[in-house]
Scaffold this active site. Structure first.
Site, PDB file in Angstrom:
ATOM      1  CE  LYS A 149      -0.410  -0.297   5.051  1.00 15.30           C
ATOM      2  NZ  LYS A 149      -1.254  -0.758   6.158  1.00 15.30           N
ATOM      3  CE1 TYR A 192      12.848  32.036   5.537  1.00 15.90           C
ATOM      4  CE2 TYR A 192      13.010  29.651   5.369  1.00 15.90           C
ATOM      5  CZ  TYR A 192      12.786  30.886   4.780  1.00 15.90           C
ATOM      6  OH  TYR A 192      12.501  30.966   3.445  1.00 15.90           O
ATOM      7  CG  MET A 195       9.460  24.030   0.682  1.00  9.56           C
ATOM      8  SD  MET A 195       8.541  25.038  -0.486  1.00  9.56           S
ATOM      9  CE  MET A 195       7.433  25.927   0.590  1.00  9.56           C
TER      10      MET A 195
HETATM   11  C1  LIG Z   1      -0.595  -1.762   6.827  1.00  7.84           C
HETATM   12  C2  LIG Z   1      -1.199  -3.048   7.211  1.00  7.84           C
HETATM   13  C3  LIG Z   1      -0.403  -4.197   7.304  1.00  7.84           C
HETATM   14  C4  LIG Z   1       1.111  -4.160   7.231  1.00  7.84           C
HETATM   15  O1  LIG Z   1       1.583  -3.646   8.468  1.00  7.84           O
HETATM   16  P1  LIG Z   1       3.134  -3.549   8.814  1.00  7.84           P
HETATM   17  O2  LIG Z   1       3.117  -3.117  10.243  1.00  7.84           O
HETATM   18  O3  LIG Z   1       3.704  -2.498   7.928  1.00  7.84           O
HETATM   19  O4  LIG Z   1       3.737  -4.863   8.604  1.00  7.84           O
HETATM   20  C5  LIG Z   1      -1.038  -5.415   7.512  1.00  7.84           C
HETATM   21  N1  LIG Z   1      -2.380  -5.482   7.655  1.00  7.84           N
HETATM   22  C6  LIG Z   1      -3.170  -4.385   7.615  1.00  7.84           C
HETATM   23  C7  LIG Z   1      -4.642  -4.537   7.797  1.00  7.84           C
HETATM   24  C8  LIG Z   1      -2.605  -3.139   7.402  1.00  7.84           C
HETATM   25  O5  LIG Z   1      -3.391  -2.053   7.382  1.00  7.84           O
END
Ligand SMILES: *Cc1c(COP(=O)(O)O)cnc(C)c1O
Length: 378
Positions: free
Chosen positions: A52, A273, A319
Protein backbone atom coordinates in the site's frame (compact mmCIF):
# COMPACT_ATOMS: atom_id res chain seq x y z
CA UNK A 1 26.29 -7.86 1.06
CA UNK A 2 24.60 -4.47 0.74
CA UNK A 3 27.95 -2.64 0.96
CA UNK A 4 29.56 -4.61 -1.83
CA UNK A 5 26.64 -3.98 -4.16
CA UNK A 6 26.81 -0.22 -3.56
CA UNK A 7 30.41 -0.20 -4.72
CA UNK A 8 29.42 -1.87 -7.97
CA UNK A 9 26.49 0.45 -8.74
CA UNK A 10 27.83 4.00 -8.60
CA UNK A 11 24.88 6.29 -8.03
CA UNK A 12 26.66 9.22 -9.68
CA UNK A 13 26.73 7.40 -13.04
CA UNK A 14 22.94 7.15 -13.22
CA UNK A 15 20.93 9.16 -15.70
CA UNK A 16 19.24 12.15 -14.06
CA UNK A 17 21.78 12.32 -11.25
CA UNK A 18 23.30 15.66 -12.28
CA UNK A 19 19.92 17.45 -12.14
CA UNK A 20 18.87 15.99 -8.79
CA UNK A 21 19.05 17.66 -5.38
CA UNK A 22 18.89 14.43 -3.46
CA UNK A 23 19.20 10.75 -4.23
CA UNK A 24 17.12 7.90 -2.81
CA UNK A 25 18.68 4.49 -3.36
CA UNK A 26 16.37 1.50 -2.91
CA UNK A 27 17.90 -1.95 -2.58
CA UNK A 28 15.51 -4.46 -4.17
CA UNK A 29 17.76 -7.38 -3.25
CA UNK A 30 17.50 -6.37 0.41
CA UNK A 31 13.68 -6.31 0.12
CA UNK A 32 13.81 -9.81 -1.37
CA UNK A 33 16.14 -11.01 1.38
CA UNK A 34 13.78 -9.55 3.99
CA UNK A 35 10.88 -11.41 2.37
CA UNK A 36 12.88 -14.66 2.51
CA UNK A 37 13.66 -14.13 6.19
CA UNK A 38 9.99 -13.58 7.03
CA UNK A 39 8.96 -16.63 5.01
CA UNK A 40 11.47 -18.74 6.91
CA UNK A 41 10.11 -17.46 10.22
CA UNK A 42 6.57 -18.31 9.12
CA UNK A 43 7.34 -21.99 8.56
CA UNK A 44 4.23 -23.46 6.95
CA UNK A 45 2.17 -20.27 6.82
CA UNK A 46 2.07 -18.23 3.61
CA UNK A 47 3.70 -14.82 3.35
CA UNK A 48 1.93 -12.03 1.47
CA UNK A 49 3.36 -8.54 0.92
CA UNK A 50 1.71 -5.25 1.81
CA UNK A 51 2.52 -2.72 -0.90
CA UNK A 52 0.00 0.00 0.00
CA UNK A 53 0.97 3.68 -0.33
CA UNK A 54 3.22 2.89 -3.30
CA UNK A 55 5.06 0.19 -1.35
CA UNK A 56 5.55 2.53 1.62
CA UNK A 57 6.86 5.23 -0.69
CA UNK A 58 9.50 3.06 -2.33
CA UNK A 59 7.73 2.39 -5.65
CA UNK A 60 5.22 -0.46 -5.99
CA UNK A 61 6.05 -0.73 -9.70
CA UNK A 62 9.56 -1.93 -8.81
CA UNK A 63 9.01 -3.52 -5.41
CA UNK A 64 6.03 -5.78 -6.25
CA UNK A 65 7.63 -7.40 -9.35
CA UNK A 66 10.81 -8.01 -7.32
CA UNK A 67 8.71 -9.85 -4.72
CA UNK A 68 6.96 -11.89 -7.42
CA UNK A 69 10.42 -13.12 -8.46
CA UNK A 70 10.88 -14.24 -4.86
CA UNK A 71 7.70 -16.34 -5.12
CA UNK A 72 5.22 -13.91 -3.53
CA UNK A 73 1.78 -14.31 -5.11
CA UNK A 74 -0.45 -12.40 -2.67
CA UNK A 75 -0.45 -8.63 -2.27
CA UNK A 76 -2.34 -6.12 -0.16
CA UNK A 77 -3.00 -2.49 -1.02
CA UNK A 78 -5.11 0.01 0.93
CA UNK A 79 -7.07 1.83 -1.75
CA UNK A 80 -8.96 0.50 -4.72
CA UNK A 81 -7.06 2.91 -6.99
CA UNK A 82 -3.79 1.35 -5.82
CA UNK A 83 -5.15 -2.09 -6.61
CA UNK A 84 -6.15 -1.07 -10.13
CA UNK A 85 -2.63 0.32 -10.74
CA UNK A 86 -0.98 -2.77 -9.26
CA UNK A 87 -3.07 -5.13 -11.40
CA UNK A 88 -1.64 -3.42 -14.51
CA UNK A 89 1.88 -3.87 -13.17
CA UNK A 90 1.57 -7.52 -12.10
CA UNK A 91 -0.76 -8.96 -14.70
CA UNK A 92 -3.56 -11.42 -14.02
CA UNK A 93 -2.30 -14.06 -11.67
CA UNK A 94 -1.32 -12.60 -8.25
CA UNK A 95 -4.10 -12.13 -5.70
CA UNK A 96 -4.54 -8.46 -4.81
CA UNK A 97 -6.56 -7.62 -1.69
CA UNK A 98 -7.89 -4.12 -1.04
CA UNK A 99 -7.72 -3.44 2.70
CA UNK A 100 -9.95 -0.37 2.84
CA UNK A 101 -12.72 -2.36 1.21
CA UNK A 102 -15.33 -1.32 -1.27
CA UNK A 103 -16.24 2.35 -1.64
CA UNK A 104 -19.99 2.61 -2.41
CA UNK A 105 -20.52 2.49 -6.18
CA UNK A 106 -17.07 1.05 -6.92
CA UNK A 107 -18.13 -2.62 -7.11
CA UNK A 108 -17.88 -2.69 -10.91
CA UNK A 109 -14.40 -1.18 -10.97
CA UNK A 110 -13.23 -3.62 -8.31
CA UNK A 111 -14.58 -6.65 -10.17
CA UNK A 112 -13.28 -5.45 -13.54
CA UNK A 113 -9.72 -5.21 -12.20
CA UNK A 114 -9.96 -8.68 -10.65
CA UNK A 115 -9.34 -7.32 -7.17
CA UNK A 116 -10.42 -8.92 -3.92
CA UNK A 117 -12.12 -6.45 -1.61
CA UNK A 118 -11.68 -6.81 2.11
CA UNK A 119 -15.32 -6.57 3.20
CA UNK A 120 -15.31 -4.54 6.38
CA UNK A 121 -19.04 -4.26 7.00
CA UNK A 122 -22.32 -5.99 6.34
CA UNK A 123 -23.21 -3.15 3.96
CA UNK A 124 -20.10 -3.91 1.86
CA UNK A 125 -20.97 -7.61 1.91
CA UNK A 126 -24.50 -6.88 0.68
CA UNK A 127 -23.22 -4.56 -2.08
CA UNK A 128 -20.71 -7.19 -3.26
CA UNK A 129 -23.27 -9.99 -3.11
CA UNK A 130 -25.80 -7.97 -5.11
CA UNK A 131 -23.13 -7.13 -7.66
CA UNK A 132 -22.32 -10.84 -8.00
CA UNK A 133 -26.02 -11.66 -8.47
CA UNK A 134 -26.47 -8.94 -11.11
CA UNK A 135 -23.47 -10.24 -13.06
CA UNK A 136 -24.42 -13.91 -12.40
CA UNK A 137 -20.88 -14.50 -11.18
CA UNK A 138 -19.12 -15.77 -8.11
CA UNK A 139 -16.89 -13.00 -6.78
CA UNK A 140 -13.92 -13.40 -4.42
CA UNK A 141 -13.74 -11.55 -1.13
CA UNK A 142 -11.91 -11.34 2.16
CA UNK A 143 -13.89 -10.70 5.32
CA UNK A 144 -12.34 -8.59 8.03
CA UNK A 145 -13.61 -8.87 11.58
CA UNK A 146 -12.88 -6.37 14.31
CA UNK A 147 -11.11 -8.45 16.96
CA UNK A 148 -10.42 -5.42 19.14
CA UNK A 149 -8.88 -2.46 17.33
CA UNK A 150 -12.05 -0.51 16.50
CA UNK A 151 -10.68 0.65 13.15
CA UNK A 152 -11.94 -1.58 10.34
CA UNK A 153 -13.89 -4.79 10.11
CA UNK A 154 -17.21 -6.25 11.14
CA UNK A 155 -17.92 -5.96 14.85
CA UNK A 156 -18.86 -9.21 16.65
CA UNK A 157 -22.59 -8.49 16.70
CA UNK A 158 -22.58 -8.00 12.93
CA UNK A 159 -20.69 -11.28 12.42
CA UNK A 160 -23.24 -13.04 14.63
CA UNK A 161 -26.13 -11.63 12.62
CA UNK A 162 -24.57 -12.68 9.32
CA UNK A 163 -23.84 -16.14 10.72
CA UNK A 164 -27.58 -16.71 11.10
CA UNK A 165 -28.29 -15.78 7.49
CA UNK A 166 -27.78 -18.86 5.30
CA UNK A 167 -27.76 -16.68 2.16
CA UNK A 168 -25.27 -14.10 3.44
CA UNK A 169 -22.44 -15.37 1.26
CA UNK A 170 -24.41 -16.41 -1.82
CA UNK A 171 -22.26 -15.78 -4.89
CA UNK A 172 -19.21 -14.94 -2.79
CA UNK A 173 -16.04 -17.01 -2.60
CA UNK A 174 -14.50 -16.19 0.77
CA UNK A 175 -10.74 -16.39 0.20
CA UNK A 176 -9.62 -15.05 3.56
CA UNK A 177 -10.90 -14.18 7.01
CA UNK A 178 -8.69 -11.57 8.59
CA UNK A 179 -8.23 -9.11 11.41
CA UNK A 180 -5.47 -6.75 12.56
CA UNK A 181 -3.48 -6.40 15.80
CA UNK A 182 -3.59 -3.09 17.64
CA UNK A 183 -0.48 -3.82 19.73
CA UNK A 184 1.62 -6.34 17.79
CA UNK A 185 4.79 -4.38 18.54
CA UNK A 186 4.17 -4.93 22.29
CA UNK A 187 3.99 -8.74 22.30
CA UNK A 188 3.66 -9.02 26.07
CA UNK A 189 0.45 -6.99 26.12
CA UNK A 190 -2.57 -9.11 27.05
CA UNK A 191 -4.52 -7.38 24.25
CA UNK A 192 -2.78 -9.66 21.72
CA UNK A 193 -4.04 -12.88 23.29
CA UNK A 194 -7.50 -11.36 23.64
CA UNK A 195 -7.52 -10.42 19.96
CA UNK A 196 -6.44 -13.95 18.97
CA UNK A 197 -9.28 -15.46 21.00
CA UNK A 198 -11.88 -13.06 19.58
CA UNK A 199 -10.53 -13.59 16.05
CA UNK A 200 -10.76 -17.37 16.33
CA UNK A 201 -14.27 -17.24 17.74
CA UNK A 202 -15.50 -14.90 15.00
CA UNK A 203 -13.74 -16.84 12.22
CA UNK A 204 -15.62 -20.00 13.30
CA UNK A 205 -18.92 -18.23 12.62
CA UNK A 206 -17.92 -17.41 9.03
CA UNK A 207 -17.45 -19.66 6.00
CA UNK A 208 -14.32 -21.80 6.30
CA UNK A 209 -11.39 -19.96 4.72
CA UNK A 210 -7.69 -19.32 5.33
CA UNK A 211 -7.13 -16.98 8.28
CA UNK A 212 -4.76 -14.02 8.62
CA UNK A 213 -3.93 -11.83 11.61
CA UNK A 214 -0.25 -10.86 11.66
CA UNK A 215 1.43 -7.76 10.23
CA UNK A 216 5.26 -7.54 10.38
CA UNK A 217 5.49 -7.18 14.15
CA UNK A 218 2.90 -9.92 14.62
CA UNK A 219 5.17 -12.47 12.91
CA UNK A 220 7.95 -12.22 15.48
CA UNK A 221 6.37 -13.28 18.80
CA UNK A 222 5.63 -16.79 17.49
CA UNK A 223 3.53 -19.27 15.58
CA UNK A 224 0.36 -18.59 17.61
CA UNK A 225 0.04 -15.38 15.55
CA UNK A 226 0.74 -16.88 12.13
CA UNK A 227 -2.47 -18.70 11.13
CA UNK A 228 -2.50 -19.36 7.35
CA UNK A 229 -1.18 -16.10 5.91
CA UNK A 230 0.86 -13.17 7.24
CA UNK A 231 0.71 -9.61 5.89
CA UNK A 232 4.08 -7.92 6.44
CA UNK A 233 4.75 -4.42 5.16
CA UNK A 234 7.29 -2.36 7.11
CA UNK A 235 9.72 -5.23 7.77
CA UNK A 236 10.14 -5.79 4.03
CA UNK A 237 11.27 -2.18 3.74
CA UNK A 238 13.82 -2.37 6.58
CA UNK A 239 11.80 -0.67 9.32
CA UNK A 240 12.41 -2.45 12.63
CA UNK A 241 9.39 -4.68 13.36
CA UNK A 242 10.61 -5.40 16.91
CA UNK A 243 11.12 -1.96 18.49
CA UNK A 244 13.47 -1.96 21.45
CA UNK A 245 15.53 -4.87 20.15
CA UNK A 246 18.09 -5.11 17.37
CA UNK A 247 16.56 -4.81 13.91
CA UNK A 248 16.59 -8.27 12.29
CA UNK A 249 15.85 -6.86 8.81
CA UNK A 250 18.35 -5.62 6.20
CA UNK A 251 18.34 -1.88 5.54
CA UNK A 252 16.66 -1.04 2.24
CA UNK A 253 16.94 2.72 1.69
CA UNK A 254 19.76 5.17 1.51
CA UNK A 255 19.06 8.90 1.27
CA UNK A 256 21.74 11.37 0.28
CA UNK A 257 21.52 15.09 -0.45
CA UNK A 258 23.85 17.29 -2.43
CA UNK A 259 25.77 20.18 -0.97
CA UNK A 260 24.73 23.37 -2.79
CA UNK A 261 26.98 25.95 -1.15
CA UNK A 262 29.51 26.31 1.67
CA UNK A 263 30.48 29.41 3.67
CA UNK A 264 32.37 30.64 6.70
CA UNK A 265 30.57 32.98 9.11
CA UNK A 266 31.91 35.16 11.93
CA UNK A 267 30.88 34.84 15.58
CA UNK A 268 27.50 36.46 16.24
CA UNK A 269 25.92 35.62 12.85
CA UNK A 270 22.28 34.56 12.84
CA UNK A 271 21.63 31.33 10.94
CA UNK A 272 18.52 30.48 8.91
CA UNK A 273 14.87 31.47 9.39
CA UNK A 274 14.08 33.32 12.61
CA UNK A 275 17.81 33.31 13.36
CA UNK A 276 16.83 30.27 15.37
CA UNK A 277 20.56 29.52 15.72
CA UNK A 278 23.43 31.95 16.31
CA UNK A 279 27.14 31.37 15.82
CA UNK A 280 28.88 31.68 19.18
CA UNK A 281 32.23 31.49 17.40
CA UNK A 282 33.46 31.43 13.82
CA UNK A 283 31.74 28.57 11.95
CA UNK A 284 31.81 26.81 8.63
CA UNK A 285 28.46 25.87 7.13
CA UNK A 286 27.18 23.83 4.19
CA UNK A 287 23.68 24.13 2.73
CA UNK A 288 22.18 20.93 1.28
CA UNK A 289 19.33 20.61 -1.20
CA UNK A 290 16.69 18.75 0.79
CA UNK A 291 13.97 20.18 3.00
CA UNK A 292 10.56 19.64 4.44
CA UNK A 293 8.99 19.62 0.97
CA UNK A 294 10.93 16.38 0.48
CA UNK A 295 9.27 14.88 3.54
CA UNK A 296 12.06 15.66 5.98
CA UNK A 297 10.15 16.72 9.07
CA UNK A 298 10.81 20.31 10.06
CA UNK A 299 10.78 19.47 13.73
CA UNK A 300 13.41 16.78 13.34
CA UNK A 301 16.56 18.10 14.95
CA UNK A 302 19.01 15.85 13.21
CA UNK A 303 22.28 15.12 11.53
CA UNK A 304 23.85 14.39 8.20
CA UNK A 305 27.00 12.32 7.78
CA UNK A 306 30.06 12.57 5.58
CA UNK A 307 32.26 9.47 5.67
CA UNK A 308 30.99 8.72 9.15
CA UNK A 309 31.54 12.26 10.49
CA UNK A 310 28.41 13.69 12.11
CA UNK A 311 27.32 17.06 10.73
CA UNK A 312 24.63 18.68 12.91
CA UNK A 313 21.76 20.63 11.39
CA UNK A 314 21.85 24.32 12.41
CA UNK A 315 18.73 26.47 12.62
CA UNK A 316 15.44 25.57 11.05
CA UNK A 317 14.77 23.11 8.25
CA UNK A 318 13.65 25.11 5.17
CA UNK A 319 11.30 23.94 2.44
CA UNK A 320 14.11 23.05 0.03
CA UNK A 321 17.30 23.22 2.07
CA UNK A 322 18.97 22.52 5.40
CA UNK A 323 22.09 24.21 6.84
CA UNK A 324 24.79 21.94 8.30
CA UNK A 325 27.59 22.77 10.71
CA UNK A 326 30.74 21.48 9.00
CA UNK A 327 33.23 23.18 11.34
CA UNK A 328 34.53 19.79 12.47
CA UNK A 329 35.57 18.77 8.93
CA UNK A 330 38.97 19.64 7.47
CA UNK A 331 38.54 22.65 5.13
CA UNK A 332 37.89 21.60 1.55
CA UNK A 333 36.40 18.21 2.41
CA UNK A 334 33.00 19.34 1.03
CA UNK A 335 32.15 21.15 -2.18
CA UNK A 336 29.02 21.80 -4.22
CA UNK A 337 27.83 18.42 -5.49
CA UNK A 338 29.24 16.40 -2.59
CA UNK A 339 26.66 13.90 -1.28
CA UNK A 340 26.01 13.72 2.44
CA UNK A 341 24.13 10.83 4.03
CA UNK A 342 20.80 11.43 5.75
CA UNK A 343 19.64 7.82 5.92
CA UNK A 344 22.12 5.00 5.50
CA UNK A 345 24.77 3.04 7.39
CA UNK A 346 25.26 5.81 9.98
CA UNK A 347 21.63 6.75 10.56
CA UNK A 348 18.71 4.36 10.18
CA UNK A 349 15.15 5.13 9.14
CA UNK A 350 14.07 4.32 12.69
CA UNK A 351 16.62 6.74 14.21
CA UNK A 352 15.48 9.55 11.92
CA UNK A 353 11.89 8.79 12.87
CA UNK A 354 12.64 8.81 16.60
CA UNK A 355 14.32 12.22 16.32
CA UNK A 356 11.20 13.56 14.61
CA UNK A 357 8.89 12.02 17.21
CA UNK A 358 7.40 9.67 14.64
CA UNK A 359 7.78 6.14 13.24
CA UNK A 360 9.79 4.73 10.34
CA UNK A 361 6.58 4.14 8.38
CA UNK A 362 5.89 7.88 8.29
CA UNK A 363 9.46 8.75 7.28
CA UNK A 364 9.28 6.38 4.27
CA UNK A 365 5.78 7.35 3.15
CA UNK A 366 6.61 11.07 3.43
CA UNK A 367 9.41 10.95 0.86
CA UNK A 368 8.72 13.53 -1.82
CA UNK A 369 8.67 13.34 -5.57
CA UNK A 370 11.87 15.32 -6.14
CA UNK A 371 14.32 12.62 -5.17
CA UNK A 372 16.33 11.01 -7.90
CA UNK A 373 15.50 7.36 -7.37
CA UNK A 374 18.02 4.64 -7.99
CA UNK A 375 17.11 0.96 -7.73
CA UNK A 376 19.93 -1.46 -7.03
CA UNK A 377 19.91 -5.24 -6.73
CA UNK A 378 17.10 -5.62 -9.29
C1 LIG B 1 -0.60 -1.76 6.83
C2 LIG B 1 -1.20 -3.05 7.21
C3 LIG B 1 -0.40 -4.20 7.30
C4 LIG B 1 1.11 -4.16 7.23
O1 LIG B 1 1.58 -3.65 8.47
P1 LIG B 1 3.13 -3.55 8.81
O2 LIG B 1 3.12 -3.12 10.24
O3 LIG B 1 3.70 -2.50 7.93
O4 LIG B 1 3.74 -4.86 8.60
C5 LIG B 1 -1.04 -5.42 7.51
N1 LIG B 1 -2.38 -5.48 7.65
C6 LIG B 1 -3.17 -4.39 7.62
C7 LIG B 1 -4.64 -4.54 7.80
C8 LIG B 1 -2.60 -3.14 7.40
O5 LIG B 1 -3.39 -2.05 7.38
Amino acid sequence: MTKRREQVVRVSDAEGFAEAGAVLTIDLAAIRANYRLLRTMLGGARCAAVVKADAYGLGADRVAPALVKEGCDTFFVAHLSEGIALRKILGESPEIFVLNGLPPGAEGACAAAGLIPVLNSEAQLVAWREHAARDRKTLPAAVQVDSGMARLGMPPEEVARIAFDPRAFDGIDVRLVMSHFARADEPREAANATQRAVFEALAKMLPAAPRSLANSSGIFPGAENHYDLARPGCALYGVNPVPGTENPMLPVVRLEAKVIQTREIPAGSGIGYGHAAKAVEKMRLATISLGYADGWHRRAASFAFLAGQRLPFVGRVSMDSIILDISALPPGSLAPGTLVELIGPHQSVDEVAAQAGTIGYEVLTSFGSRFHRVYVGG
